[in-house]
Design a protein around this motif. Structure first.
Motif, PDB file in Angstrom:
ATOM      1  N   ARG A   1      -2.985  11.008  -4.599  1.00 49.97           N
ATOM      2  CA  ARG A   1      -2.575   9.648  -4.968  1.00 49.97           C
ATOM      3  C   ARG A   1      -3.624   8.994  -5.861  1.00 49.97           C
ATOM      4  NH1 ARG A   1      -3.367   4.438  -3.293  1.00 49.97           N
ATOM      5  NH2 ARG A   1      -1.574   3.053  -3.561  1.00 49.97           N
ATOM      6  N   TRP A  27       3.088  14.604  -3.730  1.00 50.07           N
ATOM      7  CA  TRP A  27       2.342  13.560  -3.025  1.00 50.07           C
ATOM      8  C   TRP A  27       3.185  12.981  -1.901  1.00 50.07           C
ATOM      9  CZ3 TRP A  27       3.920   8.520  -2.441  1.00 50.07           C
ATOM     10  CH2 TRP A  27       3.065   7.746  -1.656  1.00 50.07           C
ATOM     11  N   ALA A  76      -3.039  14.027   0.594  1.00 50.13           N
ATOM     12  CA  ALA A  76      -2.208  12.981  -0.015  1.00 50.13           C
ATOM     13  C   ALA A  76      -3.069  11.900  -0.671  1.00 50.13           C
ATOM     14  CB  ALA A  76      -1.285  12.369   1.028  1.00 50.13           C
TER      15      ALA A  76
END
Length: 109
Positions: free
Chosen positions: A89, A74, A85
């Motif tokens: 996340r 990440w 990302a």
């Protein structure tokens, strides 16, 4: 693009205590992954971390926890401003994360 602070946010001893990992292991990871993430070849860092995540295959192997591999992935995706990302996340934050990982995802260096 974010810059790396001159001083670390947390002393290595604090991180070692919170993660229950030896300082030597943290330093090795820092040397191995940080150059590619923080100013080197970020695409190469993403490639390496994807490979690491694939090798853990949901189980602890090579001394690397799968969750940790995903958090590093990440971070590399975040630094390259990849749209992946945000998805990763969100998935990570939806799980049962240790406080240190949650803090890292909420406020990366």
């Amino acid at each position: 693009m974010a810059t790396i602070p001159a001083e670390p946010k947390h002393p290595i001893q604090v991180v070692a205590h919170r993660t229950r990992l030896p300082v030597d292991v943290l330093r090795a990871w820092e040397r191995r992954f940080r150059p590619g993430i923080a100013g080197g070849d970020r695409a190469k860092a993403v490639e390496r971390l994807r490979a690491l995540t694939g090798r853990t295959d949901g189980r602890r192997s090579c001394g690397v926890d799968p969750l940790e591999a995903e958090v590093w992935l990440w971070y590399a995706l975040h630094k390259t401003e990849s749209p992946e990302a945000d998805t990763l996340r969100t998935r990570l934050l939806a799980g049962q994360l240790p406080a240190l990982y949650r803090e890292f995802l909420d406020d990366p260096p």
